[in-house]
Each structure stands twice: as C-alpha cells, then as structure tokens.
Design an enzyme around this catalytic site. Structure first.
Site, short mmCIF file in Angstrom:
data_model
loop_
_atom_site.label_atom_id
_atom_site.label_comp_id
_atom_site.label_asym_id
_atom_site.label_seq_id
_atom_site.Cartn_x
_atom_site.Cartn_y
_atom_site.Cartn_z
N ARG A 233 -32.02 19.86 24.51
CA ARG A 233 -32.77 18.85 23.78
C ARG A 233 -32.64 19.12 22.29
NH1 ARG A 233 -32.39 16.48 27.68
NH2 ARG A 233 -33.98 15.59 29.08
N GLU A 262 -31.97 11.69 17.62
CA GLU A 262 -30.88 10.90 18.21
C GLU A 262 -31.31 9.52 18.68
OE1 GLU A 262 -30.44 12.12 22.83
OE2 GLU A 262 -30.08 13.77 21.44
N HIS A 294 -24.84 13.24 23.60
CA HIS A 294 -25.69 13.46 24.77
C HIS A 294 -24.95 13.09 26.06
CE1 HIS A 294 -30.23 13.87 25.80
NE2 HIS A 294 -29.51 14.22 26.83
#
Length: 331
Positions: A233, A262, A294
């Site tokens: 994360r 993000e 991601h």
C-alpha cells in the site's frame, strides 16, 4: 438482479461477466466510484468496487439513498471504505480476504531485479541501438540480506524466492511465521532490519499504526546502496521523505507498485494531462526509480480468484449466508 461493477479493467470485464453467468447479470464500468459517479448506482441493490474507488461517507450516503444495500469490494484492502458509516446506513460490505500471494510476491521481485540490473534503462538504450554497458552494473542477490517487513502469505512467498536466491533472511512482523523461520529467517526489530538489509520489501496492510511506517527516519536508517520495494500500500511510505533521500543520491534502486496519492491517477490514462502531483512527477524522474500502476496482483490466476470470491460474496448476501469475507454484516 443486475450488479453494477465499478473500476473494471478491459482484461477483467470478460472474466467478471463469465463468472456471474447463470447467477446474476453484471454490468462492468471502467469509471471509478466517487461522489460524481455514485448516482449511476441508483436502483442497484448490489454493487462491486475496486480498491481505488471512493467509499467515504458522502459516497455511501448517496449509494444508500439510491437503494444500494450491498458492496462487494474486489480487493483485500478496504482502507477506502468508511465501515462505521456503512454500518450506520445498514450497508453490507464484503471483501476478498485472500488471493494468489504469488502474484504480488513475484512482481515485487520483478521490481527488485529490474532496478538492480537497470533493465528499463538497458531496454530503452537498445531500442535506440545503444549497446553500451556504462551505468548498467548491478549486484548478485546471492549472499546478500533481504529484509521482509510483513511475513504473512505474500511476505512468505517473497521470502521463499529470496531463499532460492541464497540470501540471508531478516523479518519483522507483529506475529512470526513459522514457515519463514523454517526457511532460515531471523526476526529482528525494524530498525535492525533496515540497517542490515540490502533489499527491503514491504508486505504489511495499511492500518493507522502502519501509516508511513517507512518515514524519513526509517529511510535514513537504511543503507545508502539499499533497494526498497513497495507492492503493498502506498501509504506505508512517506513519499516526500523518499524523494528527499533520492535527491541526496541515496539508494541503488526503488521499485514502487503503489503510491500514497494514487487515487484518481492509477488505472487511468493521464498521458495528455498535466500532472498536478509534484511529488509523483519528481519521483518518476529519478533514473533509479521504477513506478508501476498497482499491477502486482494483475495475473489471470489472482484476478480469477478475486472475481470468484466476489461472486461467492454476492451469492452469500442474496442467500442470507455470512463468511469470513464480510466486513459489515447484513442488518
């Protein structure tokens, strides 16, 4: 019943449609759920969301007013969901508690090796028929020290790969994993791990106590020639502090598949827009930094498991069952 799925990627859409076939209709939307798009869900009892959807109080209020009663999150992480508001509104929330740990662990290693061996720079050069080796020298991983912060399922998978490289293994977690110990891992305080590791990889969830776990002080504890990888994360790393250390010429490489700000950027095409996030814009200019959007989880195996679990969560809701995936139970 038609289920509305937000934040569906093109590769993901046929998998979702196939998985729900014979159960419920599903309509996949590329747009992410936020305050502007929440009205689209009106009339849909069940919706599905991705990790970059906004499920804050305002969005949840809008969903509840439109008739939504169940949210099936297609991810393990749920820090984007206001669970207290969901409970107050009587919204059932479920997540995917686990999926292939190998997808993320293998990608973390791909980032580590890419920055260590300067793969992106080498590839860009050869496309221009520049075959020099200047500036491309890396290091053997064999015999060096891997520090694994978070030794759950993904951290264990990462550790197994490190063991295969013949690395010394250090671990840090609130609970020790016997499987990692069997591989030769020594659990040490976080500061010792950061000081002694040539490679540091993060595999802990984002919780209030892990927010910016790798802050300026932690970064300064690391070796100047260390490699840092974050595929967990974005909020685990203080990005502004990381940029400051990179500007000082520190670290052999940094591989980031996640970024603390993000939302609103990752999974979207921003190539024709001016990026207002100065920290991210500066971060991607460093030659020893590799940022991906991601995608560590994004394998056909992991996505298939995520979708299958999402279908099961929806069926559990409609048929009155409850599983370990439920974060807020049906009222």
């Amino acid at each position: 019943m038609e289920i509305l799925a937000f934040g569906v990627q093109a590769d993901e859409k046929p998998l979702i449609e196939r998985a729900f076939q014979g159960h419920h209709e599903v309509r996949g939307l590329h747009v992410f759920l936020n305050e502007d798009t929440a009205p689209i869900a009106a009339g849909h009892q069940v919706i599905s969301t991705s990790v970059n959807c906004d499920l804050g109080a305002g969005v949840l209020e809008s969903l509840a007013a439109g008739g939504t009663r169940m949210i099936a999150q297609r991810s393990t992480g749920f820090n984007n969901v206001d669970l207290k508001t969901a409970e107050r509104l009587g919204l059932t929330v479920a997540r995917v508690s686990s999926y292939s740990p190998h997808s993320v662990a293998e990608f973390a290693w791909a980032l580590a090796m890419a920055v260590n061996r300067r793969i992106v720079r080498a590839s860009n050069r050869t496309r221009d028929f520049d075959f020099r080796l200047d500036g491309l020298m890396g290091r053997d991983m064999h015999g060096r020290t891997a520090g694994v912060i978070g030794t759950g399922k993904i951290g264990e998978a990462f550790t197994r790969i490190a063991h295969g490289f013949g690395m010394r293994l250090l671990g840090w977690d609130v609970a020790e994993n016997p499987a990692c110990r069997d591989l030769g891992m020594t659990y040490v305080p976080k500061e010792q791990l950061l000081t002694e590791s040539d490679l540091v990889s993060l595999h802990v969830p984002l919780l209030p106590e892990t927010l910016r776990l790798i802050d300026g002080a932690a970064l300064r504890t690391m070796r100047d020639d260390a490699i840092l990888v974050n595929s967990s994360r974005g909020g685990l790393v203080d990005t502004a502090a990381l940029v400051a250390e990179l500007r000082a010429g520190r670290f052999t490489g940094v591989g980031l598949d996640v970024y603390e700000a993000e939302a609103g950027l990752f999974f979207l095409d921003k190539s024709l827009e001016a990026i207002e996030d100065d920290t991210l814009a500066r971060l991607v200019t460093f030659p020893n930094v590799l940022v991906t959007s991601h995608q560590a989880y994004y394998t056909v195996d992991a996505v298939g498991q995520i979708i299958d679990t999402t279908v099961a969560n929806v069926l559990d809701y409609t048929e009155g069952r409850r599983s370990e995936n439920v974060l807020v139970p049906r009222s």
